[in-house]
Design a protein around this motif. Sequence first.
Motif, PDB file in Angstrom:
ATOM      1  N   VAL A   1      25.405 -50.077 -31.984  1.00 15.36           N
ATOM      2  CA  VAL A   1      26.669 -49.386 -31.722  1.00 15.36           C
ATOM      3  C   VAL A   1      27.215 -48.783 -33.016  1.00 15.36           C
ATOM      4  CG1 VAL A   1      29.063 -49.685 -30.978  1.00 15.36           C
ATOM      5  CG2 VAL A   1      27.215 -50.762 -29.681  1.00 15.36           C
ATOM      6  N   GLN A   2      27.143 -49.571 -34.090  1.00 16.52           N
ATOM      7  CA  GLN A   2      27.661 -49.073 -35.369  1.00 16.52           C
ATOM      8  C   GLN A   2      26.553 -48.500 -36.253  1.00 16.52           C
ATOM      9  OE1 GLN A   2      30.550 -50.825 -38.944  1.00 16.52           O
ATOM     10  NE2 GLN A   2      30.655 -51.654 -36.918  1.00 16.52           N
TER      11      GLN A   2
ATOM     12  N   PHE B   1      29.123 -59.154 -34.111  1.00 17.98           N
ATOM     13  CA  PHE B   1      30.186 -58.536 -33.313  1.00 17.98           C
ATOM     14  C   PHE B   1      29.538 -57.667 -32.248  1.00 17.98           C
ATOM     15  CE2 PHE B   1      33.229 -55.357 -32.042  1.00 17.98           C
ATOM     16  CZ  PHE B   1      34.380 -56.105 -31.862  1.00 17.98           C
ATOM     17  N   HIS B   2      29.880 -57.927 -30.985  1.00 14.35           N
ATOM     18  CA  HIS B   2      29.272 -57.152 -29.902  1.00 14.35           C
ATOM     19  C   HIS B   2      30.292 -56.546 -28.948  1.00 14.35           C
ATOM     20  CE1 HIS B   2      25.298 -58.242 -31.235  1.00 14.35           C
ATOM     21  NE2 HIS B   2      25.631 -59.510 -31.248  1.00 14.35           N
ATOM     22  N   GLY B   3      31.596 -56.738 -29.188  1.00 14.51           N
ATOM     23  CA  GLY B   3      32.592 -56.078 -28.346  1.00 14.51           C
ATOM     24  C   GLY B   3      33.692 -57.020 -27.904  1.00 14.51           C
TER      25      GLY B   3
ATOM     26  N   GLU C   1      22.501 -57.324 -34.382  1.00 12.81           N
ATOM     27  CA  GLU C   1      22.765 -56.093 -35.129  1.00 12.81           C
ATOM     28  C   GLU C   1      21.855 -56.166 -36.358  1.00 12.81           C
ATOM     29  OE1 GLU C   1      27.355 -56.011 -35.914  1.00 12.81           O
ATOM     30  OE2 GLU C   1      26.742 -58.003 -35.335  1.00 12.81           O
TER      31      GLU C   1
ATOM     32  N   ASN D   1      26.632 -52.766 -24.238  1.00  8.35           N
ATOM     33  CA  ASN D   1      26.123 -54.139 -24.365  1.00  8.35           C
ATOM     34  C   ASN D   1      26.193 -54.882 -23.034  1.00  8.35           C
ATOM     35  OD1 ASN D   1      25.397 -53.907 -27.039  1.00  8.35           O
ATOM     36  ND2 ASN D   1      27.361 -54.642 -27.817  1.00  8.35           N
TER      37      ASN D   1
ATOM     38  N   GLU E   1      31.033 -55.442 -38.428  1.00  8.87           N
ATOM     39  CA  GLU E   1      32.352 -56.088 -38.494  1.00  8.87           C
ATOM     40  C   GLU E   1      32.266 -57.395 -39.283  1.00  8.87           C
ATOM     41  OE1 GLU E   1      35.025 -54.409 -37.133  1.00  8.87           O
ATOM     42  OE2 GLU E   1      33.515 -52.905 -36.671  1.00  8.87           O
TER      43      GLU E   1
ATOM     44  N   LYS F   1      29.668 -45.589 -30.695  1.00 10.77           N
ATOM     45  CA  LYS F   1      30.403 -45.016 -31.846  1.00 10.77           C
ATOM     46  C   LYS F   1      29.978 -43.592 -32.254  1.00 10.77           C
ATOM     47  CE  LYS F   1      32.469 -49.101 -33.920  1.00 10.77           C
ATOM     48  NZ  LYS F   1      31.943 -50.406 -33.502  1.00 10.77           N
TER      49      LYS F   1
ATOM     50  N   SER G   1      31.509 -46.886 -23.908  1.00 11.34           N
ATOM     51  CA  SER G   1      31.870 -47.588 -25.141  1.00 11.34           C
ATOM     52  C   SER G   1      30.719 -48.493 -25.545  1.00 11.34           C
ATOM     53  CB  SER G   1      33.118 -48.443 -24.910  1.00 11.34           C
ATOM     54  OG  SER G   1      32.815 -49.474 -23.975  1.00 11.34           O
ATOM     55  N   GLY G   2      30.866 -49.055 -26.732  1.00 12.84           N
ATOM     56  CA  GLY G   2      29.856 -49.980 -27.222  1.00 12.84           C
ATOM     57  C   GLY G   2      29.798 -51.251 -26.387  1.00 12.84           C
ATOM     58  N   ALA G   3      30.974 -51.797 -26.085  1.00  8.99           N
ATOM     59  CA  ALA G   3      31.014 -53.032 -25.299  1.00  8.99           C
ATOM     60  C   ALA G   3      30.323 -52.830 -23.957  1.00  8.99           C
ATOM     61  CB  ALA G   3      32.461 -53.481 -25.101  1.00  8.99           C
TER      62      ALA G   3
ATOM     63  N   ASP H   1      21.692 -54.171 -31.030  1.00  6.33           N
ATOM     64  CA  ASP H   1      23.011 -53.543 -30.907  1.00  6.33           C
ATOM     65  C   ASP H   1      23.156 -52.532 -32.043  1.00  6.33           C
ATOM     66  OD1 ASP H   1      25.673 -52.820 -31.127  1.00  6.33           O
ATOM     67  OD2 ASP H   1      26.450 -54.805 -30.619  1.00  6.33           O
TER      68      ASP H   1
HETATM   69  C1  LIG Z   1      32.230 -51.421 -32.452  1.00  3.70           C
HETATM   70  C2  LIG Z   1      31.126 -52.280 -32.019  1.00  3.70           C
HETATM   71  C3  LIG Z   1      31.017 -52.716 -30.688  1.00  3.70           C
HETATM   72  C4  LIG Z   1      32.068 -52.426 -29.643  1.00  3.70           C
HETATM   73  O1  LIG Z   1      32.160 -51.070 -29.398  1.00  3.70           O
HETATM   74  P1  LIG Z   1      33.428 -50.510 -28.545  1.00  3.70           P
HETATM   75  O2  LIG Z   1      33.113 -49.064 -28.375  1.00  3.70           O
HETATM   76  O3  LIG Z   1      34.644 -50.773 -29.368  1.00  3.70           O
HETATM   77  O4  LIG Z   1      33.445 -51.255 -27.273  1.00  3.70           O
HETATM   78  C5  LIG Z   1      29.905 -53.441 -30.338  1.00  3.70           C
HETATM   79  N1  LIG Z   1      28.959 -53.749 -31.241  1.00  3.70           N
HETATM   80  C6  LIG Z   1      29.030 -53.359 -32.524  1.00  3.70           C
HETATM   81  C7  LIG Z   1      27.930 -53.709 -33.469  1.00  3.70           C
HETATM   82  C8  LIG Z   1      30.120 -52.631 -32.970  1.00  3.70           C
HETATM   83  O5  LIG Z   1      30.211 -52.265 -34.254  1.00  3.70           O
END
Ligand SMILES: *Cc1c(COP(=O)(O)O)cnc(C)c1O
Length: 388
Positions: free
Chosen positions: A224-225, A136-138, A189, A107, A194, A251, A102-104, A222
């Motif tokens: 993730v998104q 937002f990082h998780g 980010e 991180n 978010e 993601k 996962s993203g969290a 980060d």
């Molecule tokens: C969604 C998101 C996360 C968390 O990812 P998960 O897969 O839900 O743990 C972390 N950082 C950013 C920038 C995100 O958009």
Amino acid sequence: MSILQEKDRRYIANTYARFPVTIVSGKGSVVFDEDGKRYIDMGSGIGVTSFGIADEVWKNAVTAQLDLVQHMSNLYYTAPDAALAELLCGRTGMKKVFFANSGAEANECAVKVARKYAQERRGRDCYRIITLNNSFHGRTLTTLAATGQAHYHELFQPLTPGFLHADAGDLDGIARMMEKEPIAAVMIECIQGEGGVIPLDPAFVKGLRALTEREGVLMIIDEVQTGNGRTGALYAYMNYGITPDIVTTAKGLGGGLPIGAALLGEKVENTLGFGDHGSTFGGNPVCCAGALSILERIDDRLLEEVKQKSRMIFESFDGAKGILSVSGMGLMIGIKTEKPASQIAAGCLQKGVLCLTAKDKLRLLPALNIPAELLREATDLIKSVCAE
Ligand SMILES: *Cc1c(COP(=O)(O)O)cnc(C)c1O
């Protein structure tokens, strides 16, 4: 509320305010609910289904791997994770990859790497990480601590210590923080997702990179998104002309199966040793085979298409009735509307368009390969709801 939705309400933890719809199937950027109603999917499962629902290439990659071996644990070598890591490194210049789910978790890995790297070189007191307000990082206790939005923290204290928050753009403030205390890393980010789809100022990002290099502080991006083609570049940092030390992503990488990755640059490629970190599911062959098929298809042509579609969206919403402003990059779009975004999203659902929100904005994260006709149909419907 349908019987299924009642069951969900009864047995699933109350953490999600779901839209009142049950999706049962789909193809590409179209999904269907239990009554057979059609929706255009402008959220792609929060930027996850990069090539849409039940995409044939991705499905073939996943099912072919399912026929071979679905899981072995990290006690053995398997082929897909090494192939995916090689491609990730080849396309970013990063040196090694740690796979999470996962993203969290990606991180979390970045935080551990940054702490170990800094403490080995600069002493036990060098563990602090600066992140940005509105980030937002998780949701784990460490990534929550990293997340610069106090409302997520309430009643979950104590969080992991060692995180400081600065305002986006405040380079001087960050420089002062580095003078005051030892700082291991900064984590940002490039586009706060978010937080309301807010791209960082390129001068700030470049300045921050120069500052971190001067001070011997690691830079973690980060993604993730924003990663995996979402912004029209393979990773959003590439739009800013910088090279970070660590990139995290998740993601859209998996195309719909859970996977996260921390990409480790030259400085930190050997920071983690045996036993320093691990994950039972990390690098799962099925997830990695799917992700490999996704990453292979995010080529220059696709990225150009993402940028074209992005221009189409910006032009379509520009000056439209009920729309105040449009932000974002590529197919990561935030729309400030006159009416509350949640009301617009509910209206869009009625009309057959699935949209997301982020803070006070409507947020669109369609599949990277959404056909132009569907995109136009969706933007027209969204505009009609905004104009009502
Ligand atoms: C969604 C998101 C996360 C968390 O990812 P998960 O897969 O839900 O743990 C972390 N950082 C950013 C920038 C995100 O958009």
